[in-house]
Design an enzyme around this catalytic site. Structure first.
Site, PDB file in Angstrom:
ATOM      1  N   LEU A  43      33.219 -27.644  10.923  1.00 40.43           N
ATOM      2  CA  LEU A  43      32.593 -26.825   9.130  1.00 40.43           C
ATOM      3  C   LEU A  43      33.337 -24.817  10.744  1.00 40.43           C
ATOM      4  O   LEU A  43      33.367 -23.759   9.720  1.00 40.43           O
ATOM      5  CB  LEU A  43      31.045 -26.174   9.265  1.00 40.43           C
ATOM      6  CG  LEU A  43      31.008 -27.784   8.364  1.00 40.43           C
ATOM      7  CD1 LEU A  43      29.528 -27.050   7.435  1.00 40.43           C
ATOM      8  CD2 LEU A  43      31.693 -27.319   6.620  1.00 40.43           C
ATOM      9  N   HIS A 266      15.203 -35.486  15.017  1.00 41.49           N
ATOM     10  CA  HIS A 266      15.113 -34.884  13.633  1.00 41.49           C
ATOM     11  C   HIS A 266      13.688 -36.483  13.473  1.00 41.49           C
ATOM     12  O   HIS A 266      14.158 -37.593  14.443  1.00 41.49           O
ATOM     13  CB  HIS A 266      16.234 -35.721  13.299  1.00 41.49           C
ATOM     14  CG  HIS A 266      16.776 -35.532  11.655  1.00 41.49           C
ATOM     15  ND1 HIS A 266      15.986 -36.283  11.269  1.00 41.49           N
ATOM     16  CD2 HIS A 266      17.315 -34.161  11.095  1.00 41.49           C
ATOM     17  CE1 HIS A 266      15.908 -35.640   9.061  1.00 41.49           C
ATOM     18  NE2 HIS A 266      17.065 -33.951  10.262  1.00 41.49           N
ATOM     19  N   ARG A 337      10.413 -29.437  12.135  1.00 41.22           N
ATOM     20  CA  ARG A 337      10.978 -30.866  12.768  1.00 41.22           C
ATOM     21  C   ARG A 337      10.448 -31.865  14.164  1.00 41.22           C
ATOM     22  O   ARG A 337      10.415 -32.770  14.318  1.00 41.22           O
ATOM     23  CB  ARG A 337      12.752 -30.740  12.506  1.00 41.22           C
ATOM     24  CG  ARG A 337      13.742 -31.466  11.601  1.00 41.22           C
ATOM     25  CD  ARG A 337      14.975 -30.986  11.321  1.00 41.22           C
ATOM     26  NE  ARG A 337      16.015 -30.591  10.605  1.00 41.22           N
ATOM     27  CZ  ARG A 337      17.071 -30.797  10.131  1.00 41.22           C
ATOM     28  NH1 ARG A 337      17.407 -30.777  11.667  1.00 41.22           N
ATOM     29  NH2 ARG A 337      17.607 -31.243   8.908  1.00 41.22           N
ATOM     30  N   ARG A 442      15.571 -25.989  15.646  1.00 40.49           N
ATOM     31  CA  ARG A 442      16.073 -25.458  14.132  1.00 40.49           C
ATOM     32  C   ARG A 442      15.586 -25.819  12.663  1.00 40.49           C
ATOM     33  O   ARG A 442      14.942 -26.755  12.238  1.00 40.49           O
ATOM     34  CB  ARG A 442      17.522 -26.028  14.371  1.00 40.49           C
ATOM     35  CG  ARG A 442      18.363 -25.375  13.084  1.00 40.49           C
ATOM     36  CD  ARG A 442      19.897 -26.273  13.415  1.00 40.49           C
ATOM     37  NE  ARG A 442      20.489 -28.014  13.436  1.00 40.49           N
ATOM     38  CZ  ARG A 442      20.104 -27.928  11.916  1.00 40.49           C
ATOM     39  NH1 ARG A 442      19.853 -27.531  10.690  1.00 40.49           N
ATOM     40  NH2 ARG A 442      20.710 -29.144  12.210  1.00 40.49           N
ATOM     41  N   LEU A 448      24.459 -25.841   8.569  1.00 37.55           N
ATOM     42  CA  LEU A 448      26.184 -25.987   7.853  1.00 37.55           C
ATOM     43  C   LEU A 448      26.206 -24.169   7.944  1.00 37.55           C
ATOM     44  O   LEU A 448      27.023 -23.632   7.877  1.00 37.55           O
ATOM     45  CB  LEU A 448      25.569 -26.876   6.664  1.00 37.55           C
ATOM     46  CG  LEU A 448      25.604 -27.999   7.234  1.00 37.55           C
ATOM     47  CD1 LEU A 448      25.528 -28.966   5.455  1.00 37.55           C
ATOM     48  CD2 LEU A 448      26.440 -28.828   7.981  1.00 37.55           C
TER      49      LEU A 448
END
Length: 644
Positions: A43, A266, A337, A442, A448
């Protein structure tokens, strides 16, 4: 060296606007005189290459996959954040900024985070214009879902395939520029080193992964968009090819590496099933919107589960511990998370894990299916449920999913200033390859966002400012430095091929991964880190004496590819240990067991550790030098994080 972050003066809401206006411009006629190298076409890379080519620059884009469509960005599932407040639930640019700084446990640079929140609203419009098929409400408006660490719904999504759809949008923009001749694409080509001339980045050395040809490429600037380094743990949710080589080789040429120990674990991954695995599978965080996380209340009940005497559905409601809802009533299952992961570890360490290994908790959709119906849940998460069933053989519509934390994202990366430039002039790092926006943890659905923000909306301005200052004179591709670095790359490859040892590359990678996971994973201790440092040093010595790399350079040689990458992981692993050992506090994903609150939460030390740890390479087998960038919080008050 004093690190200059180049943060613009003035109120935080005006910094980016003023900075764009004060940045120097390159006129359209001159843009075609500049060459820019973009390494990585996920990306961040695809959006940067497409945007810069659209402006008129000549771009060379490199990826080690056979197509940019296979970049690891494609694996992102749950969504992308944007502060559009479509739900009218109290969201704003400032709230996204605040949630991100708080979610990162106050270890991120305020100015960069605010800019990320500010441009987030433009990203969605850009992607919709490119044809990205975001989910929509009945009336046609874009839909939003909730994600961890926030009490508003700001996450735009395309079922569980958001990364894939966004990458296809960026890839279509990139393909247009390839067709126009403004981007030259180099697939199956890996960056092996950085070339600097008079201290400025002027090109790279690459290896053709099909033929083994070592080549040099010159440019006025180099952009590294090469993702994170989670595969230092061997088992992670990253694609097997994901690596740190481009960033690490740049580090050894003068680019400081920042906060390497900040790793995101995660909480919703399919648990490890055996030693045969080479990677782990992510289950989207979006599942925590409707799934409830629980374990049995007693060790005895969990033992019956593990031995197959009872099934999950046999356990009554009053025998279940919905521990996240119990401990964090305000956020419940949508805590960040790091908090969700750590609590899963706690209950499993207590002996209440639910699979055969004792390292899994339940993610249960029973109540959501009763409330909304199976068809509604299938419409939201159908592809994720299908993937889970294919991997585990269990139907999550009928029995709870089993999940456990796994390495996913790395918040550390190359140090960059406000312009995304590293400590090497002309060398930029975008997306997960830099450290800049997420602090020590994060927020979900922000990866993204950062990749596209950097590529579409930040680098076109900040790169232009640098290029305008150095001028468009061609870079001398015959400069002796190119031949020198190329020769060093060739010698390194021949050294690996000449060892002819007895142990495979995977043997060393797995051993490194176990050391990193056990001592620098979800929990760290000073004693464990000291032990890990000695073990990695020993493993590194063994690697260079006894690794077995088959074949030759002049061919497709995946053994050689892996060896190059694992050699870099071994060096990075040692730096991660040093970074974790030097930070005598707990913050976000960096949890030192010696530093925790009575409730078992991360205990920061803002007086001594409110800084970015930037590490300077000082030579092979030398201790790296720590350089600190103090973090100042003018807009968010430093407080102990609470999601209760």
């Amino acid at each position: 060296m004093i690190l200059d972050s180049k943060i613009p003066a003035g109120p935080i809401a005006e910094k980016w606007t003023k900075h764009k206006f004060s940045s120097k411009l390159v006129n359209p006629a001159n843009k075609r005189k500049y060459e820019v190298i973009v390494v990585g076409t996920g990306l961040a890379g695809a959006s940067a290459a497409a945007s810069l080519a659209e402006l008129g620059y000549n771009v060379k884009a490199f990826c080690f996959q056979d197509s940019p469509r296979r970049a690891h960005s494609i694996a992102a599932q749950g969504g992308i954040n944007a502060a559009k407040n479509y739900q009218n639930d109290g969201d704003s640019v400032f709230r996204l900024f605040y949630d991100t700084v708080k979610g990162g446990d106050y270890r991120a640079r305020e100015a960069n985070v605010y800019r990320l929140a500010e441009v987030s609203v433009n990203i969605i419009d850009q992607c919709v214009a490119q044809g990205v098929p975001f989910a929509r409400e009945y009336g046609g408006l874009l839909a939003n879902r909730s994600f961890g660490g926030a009490q508003v719904s700001r996450t735009f999504y395309a079922r569980g395939q958001t990364g894939q759809q966004l990458l296809l949008g960026a890839y279509s923009a990139l393909s247009r520029q390839v067709a126009n001749g403004k981007v030259k694409l180099f697939p199956r080509t890996e960056m092996m080193d950085l070339v600097t001339i008079d201290g400025q980045a002027k090109g790279i050395v690459t290896r053709n992964l099909i033929t083994g040809a070592i080549e040099t490429h010159a440019a006025h600037a180099v952009l590294l968009c090469t993702g994170g380094y989670g595969n230092v743990f061997y088992l992670s949710t990253n694609a097997m090819g994901s690596n740190v080589t481009a960033a690490w080789r740049a580090h050894k040429r003068g680019a400081y590496f920042a906060n390497p120990c900040y790793t995101q674990i995660h909480p919703t991954c399919i648990p490890v099933s055996g030693d045969h695995q080479s990677k782990l599978t992510l289950m989207s965080e979006s599942l925590r919107n409707d799934g409830r996380v629980w374990v049995p209340k007693t060790k005895e009940m969990a033992e019956k589960l593990r031995t197959g005497k009872i099934k999950a559905n046999d356990i009554s409601e009053d025998e279940r511990d919905y521990y996240l809802e119990r401990k964090y009533p305000s956020f419940g299952n949508l805590v960040p998370r790091d908090v969700a992961s750590r609590n899963a570890k706690y209950v499993c360490d207590e002996g209440r894990g639910v699979n055969e290994t004792g390292e899994a908790v339940f993610l249960d959709f029973r109540d959501a299916i009763k409330r909304d119906g199976e068809d509604s849940i299938r419409a939201r998460y159908g592809n994720l449920f299908d993937m889970y069933q294919q991997i585990t053989g269990e139907n999550p519509y009928q029995v709870p999913m089993m999940i456990y934390p796994a390495v996913h994202y790395t918040m550390g990366g190359l140090w960059v200033d406000y312009n995304l430039m590293t400590t090497v002039p002309g060398l930029y790092a975008l997306g997960e390859a830099n450290f800049s926006d997420h602090g020590a943890n994060r927020l979900g659905a922000s990866a993204l966002m950062q990749g596209l923000a950097d590529g579409y909306f930040v680098i076109p301005y900040t790169l232009g400012d640098y290029l305008a200052q150095i001028g468009p004179a061609p870079v001398p591709a015959d400069h002796p430095e190119f031949a020198k670095v190329k020769k060093e790359v060739e010698e390194r490859i021949q050294k690996l091929l000449s060892i002819k040892g007895s142990k495979t590359v995977d043997y060393f990678h797995k051993k490194l991964g176990k050391i990193m996971w056990n001592e620098c994973g979800m929990a760290r201790t000073g004693e464990g880190l000291s032990k890990a440092k000695a073990e990695i040093k020993k493993l590194k010595e063994e690697f260079w004496k006894d690794v077995k790399v088959l074949g030759a350079n002049e061919e497709l040689n995946q053994s050689l590819e892996k060896a190059n990458r694992v050699a870099d992981f071994l060096e990075l692993g040692e730096l991660m240990i040093d970074d974790a050992f030097s930070r005598n506090e707990s913050c976000g994903g960096h949890f030192r067991e010696e530093y925790q609150t009575p409730e078992g939460e991360a205990l920061r030390d803002d007086e001594n550790y409110a800084y970015v740890a930037a590490w300077k390479y000082t030579g092979d087998n030398q201790e790296e030098e720590l350089v600190k960038e103090p973090l100042e919080f003018e807009n968010v008050k430093l407080t102990q994080r609470s999601y209760k």
